[in-house]
Design a protein around this motif. Structure first.
Motif, PDB file in Angstrom:
ATOM      1  N   GLU A  32       0.864  -1.184   0.000  1.00  0.00           N
ATOM      2  CA  GLU A  32       0.000   0.000   0.000  1.00  0.00           C
ATOM      3  C   GLU A  32       0.895   1.227   0.000  1.00  0.00           C
ATOM      4  O   GLU A  32       1.835   1.325   0.799  1.00  0.00           O
ATOM      5  CB  GLU A  32      -0.940   0.010   1.204  1.00  0.00           C
ATOM      6  N   HIS A  61      -3.712  11.568   0.516  1.00  0.00           N
ATOM      7  CA  HIS A  61      -3.756  10.918   1.835  1.00  0.00           C
ATOM      8  C   HIS A  61      -2.367  10.953   2.465  1.00  0.00           C
ATOM      9  O   HIS A  61      -1.465  10.228   2.044  1.00  0.00           O
ATOM     10  CB  HIS A  61      -4.222   9.465   1.671  1.00  0.00           C
ATOM     11  N   PHE A  85       1.002   5.499   0.110  1.00  0.00           N
ATOM     12  CA  PHE A  85       0.287   6.716   0.494  1.00  0.00           C
ATOM     13  C   PHE A  85       0.999   7.937  -0.078  1.00  0.00           C
ATOM     14  O   PHE A  85       2.202   8.116   0.127  1.00  0.00           O
ATOM     15  CB  PHE A  85       0.213   6.835   2.020  1.00  0.00           C
ATOM     16  N   HIS A 100      -3.004   5.156  -2.524  1.00  0.00           N
ATOM     17  CA  HIS A 100      -3.897   6.173  -1.945  1.00  0.00           C
ATOM     18  C   HIS A 100      -3.295   7.549  -2.234  1.00  0.00           C
ATOM     19  O   HIS A 100      -2.218   7.872  -1.719  1.00  0.00           O
ATOM     20  CB  HIS A 100      -4.027   5.995  -0.436  1.00  0.00           C
ATOM     21  N   THR A 101      -3.942   8.376  -3.048  1.00  0.00           N
ATOM     22  CA  THR A 101      -3.517   9.761  -3.233  1.00  0.00           C
ATOM     23  C   THR A 101      -4.372  10.659  -2.334  1.00  0.00           C
ATOM     24  O   THR A 101      -5.382  10.239  -1.776  1.00  0.00           O
ATOM     25  CB  THR A 101      -3.646  10.187  -4.705  1.00  0.00           C
ATOM     26  N   ASP A 155      -2.440   4.927  10.378  1.00  0.00           N
ATOM     27  CA  ASP A 155      -2.570   4.204   9.101  1.00  0.00           C
ATOM     28  C   ASP A 155      -1.605   3.025   9.048  1.00  0.00           C
ATOM     29  O   ASP A 155      -1.960   1.922   8.616  1.00  0.00           O
ATOM     30  CB  ASP A 155      -2.271   5.147   7.926  1.00  0.00           C
TER      31      ASP A 155
END
Length: 682
Positions: A411, A458, A413, A455-456, A464
């Motif tokens: 993931e 963010h 960010f 995830h943009t 997180d």
């Protein structure tokens, strides 16, 4: 493939048949062993380009007369028969993938590599250095020229015996034959100097001797600088006339350009358009229609390559640095994977600058592994592994995609609405737009991976990260402009109607920096960023551009191609230069600058403070604590480690494979330990 059919049309040249029209031209690597033989890495490097579908691979500039003709810190040699066996093995590897091979034979002359000359004076046509500031060579005697001719003939025969399909004679780029052809170097008054026919005499003798050595059925290519692009040098029209003296025995005319002092047009600078040099090959083709021509010059896109062939501007397309960046260019185009082409940026940092200026082995900004390419993908992780990447710049994207490609669940960010970080922002400058090609490639590559979530908009928090419970954390939060505590600077940057800006202000609001005519611009900082601003305004008609630098020269840390190009702009647009000068204070519409104890006020309409970048890693302390408490591996990369260039970040990002390997190994060892404990208990 149909829309690019011209690229894939076979071509027969005497007894050599090429499966397509893409040529890998000769490019020095500094990969060879110090004794002039192939290293394992060098063979692997070429093998990747053959495996990638390239039709003709031309082995880099090889020394035929050691040490006087050598060029490069670690150059291949073929000045005696002991090198034939290694060259034969090279050809076996290339031919196994269906690639044809050529080798460029060359004598460096006044461009000979200084540290390899064993204290001797270099040789040339005349006592003229091959580049401003280089040592002065001695003119070759007429008797010595016959040995030069013999060196070429012997080299060509060895090439044939070693299994090459073709041989290329280098007669351009400020090497020995070029030094005889060019009036800038050749000041002789004998039969080898003066008029064009005399200046062409040595090349004519070399071509004829090579033809006699290899026979009538072996292809000969000639590479030359069609336009030297220097005042007083050979123009394109001059070269077209000179070619008639030795073109008869040549089969392929490899049309290049420039000399050492116009190097930014030989090793193309970034803002030159795709195929910009093709008008030269078209002119050569028109004058000598029975000869095959090769063109080059920032050619990246298959559409452009196809157009050049179909329009008759060239028969063959040389993609040089593009094949360093993307060895599988041909196969990807043939398989409809253009969106996955890793295109060269023409940044010239890891290739030209590493080899020519720094005597290092070549590297690539966008390709972190020139030897093994995608071999890592065949070794997926054997344990379920999770990774969090903080930052979606080029370093973060490279780490994320690489890890996901070996099976890690990733993931990423990114706090901004877009990916690419500073690279994408710099690409907003018109002359730097190619940089975005790398970002586009990385995004396209990421889209192919189901186990990579991005995830943009963010900004990652510790919450997180804890929620994801990762095994590995990669921090790639980039850098911010360096704005030191100079009197008045912060106050001016915070004003509503200000005239003082940082590079971030320009890049993130380009629409408000579109007025050029009548503007007086002052840039503080003569490094890469400051010179980018100078380029932007000077080329677009600003009334006056001034640059201020603390060090003794502008662009001290730039690669040699970009620096040469920037100095051309400084001269062409009469940029006012203040070196060894320091910014003391900032006013509403002027900078106060000190030089040797004297304060000068430099007024401006717009002032830019471009003093470099500083690492930005706001979470690192918390991340390190979290990693210690939870047994997590952490990898800080790119500008968030130290503000540098894209290349360093890309290579550090690929090093995530080593982090993953350490994790896999520790898990394997732990598994063995637990298994042993169970066996003991039982």
């Amino acid at each position: 493939m149909s829309k690019y059919q011209a690229i894939f049309e076979p071509l027969t040249i005497k007894r050599m048949t090429l499966k397509n029209r893409i040529v890998m031209p000769p490019m020095g690597t500094n990969f060879a062993n110090v004794d002039g033989t192939f290293s394992r890495e060098q063979l692997s490097y070429y093998e990747q380009r053959a495996k990638g579908g390239t039709g003709l691979i031309t082995l880099e500039n090889v020394c035929i007369a050691y040490p006087m003709g050598t060029n490069g810190a670690r150059q291949l040699r073929m000045d005696n028969d002991q090198y034939i066996s290694g060259l034969w093995e090279f050809n076996e590897k290339m031919h196994a993938y269906g690639a044809c091979t050529s080798v460029q034979i060359n004598h460096a002359g006044a461009s000979a590599y200084g540290l390899r000359l064993e204290g001797r004076q270099a040789v040339s046509a005349s006592a003229v250095p091959s580049k401003k500031g280089n040592p002065i060579p001695r003119p070759l005697e007429i008797e010595e020229l016959q040995q030069v001719v013999a060196n070429y003939a012997e080299g060509a025969l060895r090439a044939q015996r070693a299994g090459f399909d073709c041989v290329e004679i280098h007669a351009g780029h400020s090497y020995l034959l070029s030094q005889f052809l060019s009036p800038l170097y050749n000041k002789r008054t004998d039969q080898f100097g003066g008029c064009p026919e005399n200046r062409a005499r040595l090349t004519k003798q070399v071509v004829e001797a090579v033809r006699e050595a290899v026979g009538p059925f072996f292809p000969i290519s000639l590479r030359f600088s069609a336009d030297e692009l220097l005042e007083g040098g050979n123009t394109l029209e001059d070269t077209l006339d000179i070619l008639r003296y030795f073109v008869d025995e040549v089969d392929i005319l490899n049309v290049s350009a420039a000399l050492n002092d116009s190097l930014q047009y030989q090793i193309d600078k970034m803002n030159l358009p795709d195929g910009w040099r093709s008008y030269m090959s078209k002119a050569v083709k028109d004058r000598y229609p029975d000869k095959l021509t090769v063109t080059s010059g920032n050619i990246r896109h298959p559409q452009k390559a196809t157009e050049l062939i179909e329009s008759g501007q060239a028969d063959l397309i040389a993609i040089g640095r593009g094949l360093i960046a993307e060895p599988h260019w041909v196969n990807k185009v043939e398989n409809g994977q253009e969106f996955l082409l890793r295109q060269c940026l023409s940044c010239n940092i890891g290739c030209a600058d590493h080899r020519i200026a720094k005597s290092r082995p070549i590297r690539c900004t966008v390709n972190p592994d020139l030897y093994e390419e995608d071999a890592y993908k065949s070794k997926p992780v054997s344990h379920s592994t999770k990774m969090v990447v903080i930052g979606g710049g080029t370093a973060g994207l490279e780490a994320a995609t690489t890890a996901a490609e070996v099976g890690v669940n990733v993931e990423l960010f990114e706090s901004k609405a877009y990916l690419g970080g500073l690279a994408h922002e710099i690409a907003r400058l018109p002359d730097k737009k190619r940089i975005d090609d790398f970002v586009t490639y990385q995004i396209n590559r990421a889209k192919e991976l189901d186990n990579l979530v991005i995830h943009t908009n963010h900004s990652a928090t510790m919450a997180d990260i804890a929620l994801r419970n990762p095994d590995i954390i990669v921090n790639a939060t980039g850098a911010k402009p360096l704005l030191p505590p100079i009197e008045g600077l912060q106050e001016q940057l915070q004003r509503d109607n200000r005239r003082v800006f940082s590079i971030a202000d320009l890049l993130n609001d380009m629409a408000n920096f579109q007025v050029f005519e009548g503007q007086e611009i002052v840039v503080i900082g003569g490094g890469a960023v400051g010179l980018d601003v100078v380029e932007y305004y000077a080329e677009r008609g600003a009334k006056k551009v001034t640059i201020v630098e603390m060090q003794k020269e502008l662009g001290k840390d730039l690669d040699l191609i970009t620096k040469q190009a920037m100095m051309e702009i400084v001269t062409k647009y009469d940029v006012s230069v203040h070196v060894e000068s320091r910014l003391m204070s900032v006013k509403d519409q002027s900078f106060m600058v000190e030089h040797e104890g004297t304060i000068t006020e430099l007024p401006f309409d717009l002032g830019f403070v471009c003093l470099g970048m500083r690492a930005e890693a706001p979470l690192m302390a918390e991340l390190a604590h979290y990693a210690r408490e939870n047994g997590v591996m952490i990898h800080n990369i790119g500008d968030s480690k130290v503000a540098r260039r894209i290349m360093e970040g890309t290579r550090e990002a690929r090093d995530i494979l080593q982090v993953i390997d350490v994790l896999e190994t520790s898990r394997l060892q732990k598994g063995h330990y637990e298994q042993a404990k169970r066996l003991v208990r039982n």
